[in-house]
Design an enzyme around this catalytic site. Structure first.
Site, PDB file in Angstrom:
ATOM      1  N   ASP A 226      45.539  47.765  32.676  1.00  0.00           N
ATOM      2  CA  ASP A 226      44.462  46.784  32.572  1.00  0.00           C
ATOM      3  C   ASP A 226      44.868  45.483  33.254  1.00  0.00           C
ATOM      4  O   ASP A 226      46.044  45.262  33.547  1.00  0.00           O
ATOM      5  CB  ASP A 226      44.003  46.601  31.113  1.00  0.00           C
ATOM      6  CG  ASP A 226      45.036  45.946  30.239  1.00  0.00           C
ATOM      7  OD1 ASP A 226      45.401  44.792  30.538  1.00  0.00           O
ATOM      8  OD2 ASP A 226      45.475  46.583  29.263  1.00  0.00           O
TER       9      ASP A 226
HETATM   10  N1  URA Z   1      47.869  50.264  27.298  1.00  0.00           N
HETATM   11  C1  URA Z   1      47.226  49.089  27.435  1.00  0.00           C
HETATM   12  O1  URA Z   1      46.816  48.491  26.468  1.00  0.00           O
HETATM   13  N2  URA Z   1      47.043  48.609  28.680  1.00  0.00           N
HETATM   14  C2  URA Z   1      47.488  49.245  29.796  1.00  0.00           C
HETATM   15  O2  URA Z   1      47.282  48.750  30.889  1.00  0.00           O
HETATM   16  C3  URA Z   1      48.155  50.452  29.624  1.00  0.00           C
HETATM   17  C4  URA Z   1      48.335  50.941  28.366  1.00  0.00           C
END
Ligand code: URA
Length: 234
Positions: free
Chosen positions: A102
């Site tokens: 993310d």
């Molecule tokens: N878990 C998350 O919360 N974000 C990521 O980008 C990957 C795994």
């Protein structure tokens, strides 16, 4: 060869996305739109995707990027945030991130034009372990640690067993290593949120046995042959 496999081998997108594109009538073979998933391609067939002729990639490229916070892992979006694709070499090759991180998360992201590998590693049945280091507010109590290890209900489903280890505690925050095999959206954030801990930072440090090492934020490198072989066989 199946049409979807051929399209993935051309580096256009993953096999799954290729199947969606075929069903949507975006693919033609020898000038005729084909909307059937079982379609086969023979040597010499001319395949077009959204009207543009495609052919298998001459060279497969495998890159590890240390994604900085603030970058998205899709090609473009309406809010104008920068994309990880701005950080890696273009060289006429269409790189696709293997899975997502993310926007606020940093760390290891593999990019490749090998559609087959993207398909395999992002398939829900594939359970490669992803390891993250997170700074969270507060201290994880024994009960929360046990919940992460055994699985807890997040968004209406039970997470699978995870590895978790508190690396250090200082001034009201904890540095925690967590490794999960599932690849659900924002899963680590949701786990800590569920347990009442705000996340200050989240960084992916390993995918299976591949480690980010000392690759600096925003920097990338080619994967070594043995690393590629590992990903293809894990
Ligand atoms: N878990 C998350 O919360 N974000 C990521 O980008 C990957 C795994």
């Amino acid at each position: 060869m199946r049409l979807s496999k051929y399209i993935a081998g051309c580096g256009v997108c993953s096999r799954r996305k290729a199947e969606e594109a075929i069903l949507a009538g975006r693919v033609s073979v020898n000038g005729i739109i084909v909307a059937e998933l079982g379609t086969k391609v023979a040597p010499g067939d001319a395949v077009s995707f959204d009207g543009a002729k495609i052919s298998p990639e001459a060279k497969l490229v495998y890159i590890m990027l240390n994604k900085p916070e603030g970058y998205i892992t899709t090609a473009r979006e309406q809010f104008g945030r920068p994309s990880v694709l701005d950080l890696v070499p273009a060289d006429g090759v269409r790189l696709v991130p293997v899975g997502r991180l993310d926007c606020a998360t940093s760390g290891m992201l593999i990019l490749t034009n090998d559609g087959e590998l993207v398909y395999r590693l992002t398939h829900p049945s594939h359970d490669i372990r992803k390891t993250y280091i997170s700074r969270i507010e507060g201290m994880l109590c024994e009960e929360s640690i046990a919940q992460i290890r055994g699985g807890l209900i997040v968004d209406g489903y039970k997470t699978s067993r995870a590895h978790v280890k508190v690396l250090s505690v200082k001034e009201g925050s904890s540095l925690v290593e967590i490794a999960i095999k599932e690849g659900r959206n924002r899963q680590v954030r949701k786990i800590f949120d569920q347990l009442g801990h705000k996340i200050d930072s989240l960084r992916r440090v390993a995918t299976g046995s591949l480690r980010l090492g000392d690759l600096r934020k925003g920097q990338w490198r080619h994967l070594a042959n043995d690393e590629v072989a590992y990903l293809k066989n894990c």
